[in-house]
Structures are given as C-alpha cells and as structure tokens.
Design a protein around this motif. Structure first.
Motif, short mmCIF file in Angstrom:
data_model
loop_
_atom_site.label_atom_id
_atom_site.label_comp_id
_atom_site.label_asym_id
_atom_site.label_seq_id
_atom_site.Cartn_x
_atom_site.Cartn_y
_atom_site.Cartn_z
N GLN A 296 54.38 -31.25 -23.42
CA GLN A 296 53.87 -32.27 -22.50
C GLN A 296 52.80 -33.10 -23.21
O GLN A 296 53.09 -33.76 -24.20
CB GLN A 296 53.38 -31.64 -21.21
CG GLN A 296 54.49 -30.90 -20.47
CD GLN A 296 54.04 -30.30 -19.15
OE1 GLN A 296 52.86 -30.16 -18.86
NE2 GLN A 296 55.01 -29.93 -18.33
N ARG A 297 51.56 -33.09 -22.74
CA ARG A 297 50.53 -33.93 -23.37
C ARG A 297 49.93 -33.30 -24.63
O ARG A 297 49.12 -33.93 -25.30
CB ARG A 297 49.41 -34.20 -22.36
CG ARG A 297 49.80 -35.11 -21.20
CD ARG A 297 48.56 -35.59 -20.42
NE ARG A 297 47.82 -34.50 -19.81
CZ ARG A 297 46.52 -34.28 -20.01
NH1 ARG A 297 45.82 -35.04 -20.82
NH2 ARG A 297 45.90 -33.28 -19.40
N LEU A 298 50.32 -32.09 -24.92
CA LEU A 298 49.72 -31.38 -26.04
C LEU A 298 50.64 -31.40 -27.26
O LEU A 298 51.84 -31.13 -27.14
CB LEU A 298 49.45 -29.92 -25.66
CG LEU A 298 48.61 -29.68 -24.42
CD1 LEU A 298 48.47 -28.18 -24.17
CD2 LEU A 298 47.25 -30.32 -24.56
N THR A 299 50.06 -31.69 -28.43
CA THR A 299 50.79 -31.61 -29.69
C THR A 299 49.95 -30.79 -30.66
O THR A 299 48.77 -31.09 -30.88
CB THR A 299 51.05 -33.01 -30.29
OG1 THR A 299 51.76 -33.80 -29.34
CG2 THR A 299 51.86 -32.90 -31.58
N VAL A 300 50.56 -29.76 -31.22
CA VAL A 300 49.89 -28.93 -32.21
C VAL A 300 50.49 -29.24 -33.57
O VAL A 300 51.71 -29.26 -33.72
CB VAL A 300 50.07 -27.43 -31.89
CG1 VAL A 300 49.38 -26.59 -32.95
CG2 VAL A 300 49.51 -27.12 -30.52
#
Lengths: 113, 117
Positions: A59-63
């Motif tokens: 979703q809004r998170l990118t690692v």
C-alpha cells in the motif's frame, strides 16, 4: 555485536513522502522489520523484508534493502497526520519469531500541516 | 489478529517494594516471550527471553535476581521487579511470537509504565 542506527528526527509536510533510513552492521541478518510506536503504546509491525529481497511494497509503504551497504529504508507515500509516531527498524537472525530482535534507535516522524 | 496484553498498564510504587507485570497472549500460544525495557525517547533494549517450562535467558548486564521471570503457561509470562528503586522506573514491553508462525512476526503488548518513588 549487532548495531542498528537511525536518524533521530524527521519532519515532513502532510501529503509529501517520508523516507526513514536505517543502517545495520550484522551481515547475517535474515529478516529486517519496521515497527511503529505511537505515544505511550507498544509496537506495531508495519512490514518486514527477507534479506534476499531488495524491495517490498505494501500500500503506502515501500521498503528498500541494499544488502551490500547494509542499508534499509522505509518510504511512506502521501504522509498523513496519523503517521506521526516513532519508527523503529529491527533485525533478527532467523525470523522464525523465537530469535531476539535488535532494534534501532528509532526515528520520530513529525508531520507539518 | 494476534493480541498480547499486559497488566497493569501503569504502576506507581514505593522504593523497596516488588512489582509484578503480566504478559498474556490472548488468542495464541507462545513458547517464548521477550521482555524489553524502554527509557524515555530511547530504543527498546531486550532484557530477557522467557521460555515456557524452563529458565529465562537474560541479556548481559541484566540482574536475574532483580528481574524475576516466570513463564507459567503457553499464554502467560510474568516479570517481577524485586526491591524496586527509582532507577528501575521505565516502560516495560513484552512481545510474543506465535508458536505456529514462520515468518518471524512478533506481537507486542501495549507496555507497562513503572514509576518508583
């Protein structure tokens, strides 16, 4: 021994992207995690990445993981006021939940209206 | 989802008294639970690993006679701070990895704030 470092503070305008960085020293780390801690509360697991991956999106998170440089980052897109918290990166050896976690120093994210 | 509770959520005690903190996994079993200590504006430091049916494993520098840990069942671990002093004031957090999970996820309790006067 293991050492996990983070910058202590980050301020971001509402709607912009936040990027929180983390460096670690233990090259045998297997799993790397991002936790969120709101004031006076425990920790909430946001996401994790296995060491043989270089990117994970949720979703809004990118690692992003750069294993060569032992650098981990968490990008929060469209940052909202509810994202204000302390963010901890953590690493463990086996990732099977019975290995201890080593936490970073934590980054306090402040959202500017 | 998996839930871990802690009781009490906060406690104030006089110097010299003992305080017991409970950590419970409400909807899953955990053979291992972890106890952390967090000072204001600092990171979590692992104190000990609680093992169901056997002795706890303490991290270097943590006094086992000071911080007694008992993992009485697959859903309960207790931390007793014996003869508490003001320097023991801190935020104590437990975590538990579900026994049947393989991806390394741990669930954290909400924490217990201990203030020793």
């Amino acid at each position: 021994g293991e050492d996990v470092e983070q910058s202590l503070f980050l301020s971001v305008r509402e709607g912009d992207s936040s990027v929180i960085n983390c460096t670690y020293t233990d090259s045998s780390s297997t799993y790397l995690y991002w936790y969120k801690q709101e004031p006076g509360a425990g920790l909430q697991l946001l996401t994790y990445i296995f060491s043989n991956m270089d990117m994970k999106q949720d979703q809004r998170l990118t690692v992003l993981l750069n294993k060569k440089d032992k650098h981990l980052s968490l990008r929060i897109a469209d940052t909202q006021t509810g994202d204000s918290a302390i963010y901890f990166c953590a690493e463990s050896m086996s990732g099977f939940g019975n290995e201890k976690l080593t936490f970073g120093t934590g980054t306090r994210l402040t959202i500017i209206p | 989802g998996a839930v871990v509770s802690q009781h009490p959520s906060w406690v104030i005690c006089k110097s010299g008294t003992s305080v017991k903190i409970e950590c419970r996994s409400l909807d899953f079993q955990a053979t291992t639970m972890f106890w952390y200590r967090q000072f204001p504006k600092q990171s979590l430091m692992l104190m000990a690993t609680s093992n169901e049916g056997s002795k706890a494993t303490y991290e270097q520098g943590v006094e086992k006679d000071k911080f007694l840990i008992n993992h009485a069942s697959l859903t309960l671990s207790t931390l007793t701070v014996t003869s508490a002093h003001p320097e023991d004031s801190s935020f104590y957090i437990c975590s538990a990895p579900p026994r049947d999970r393989g991806k390394g996820e741990q669930f954290f309790g909400p924490g217990t704030r201990l203030t020793v006067l």
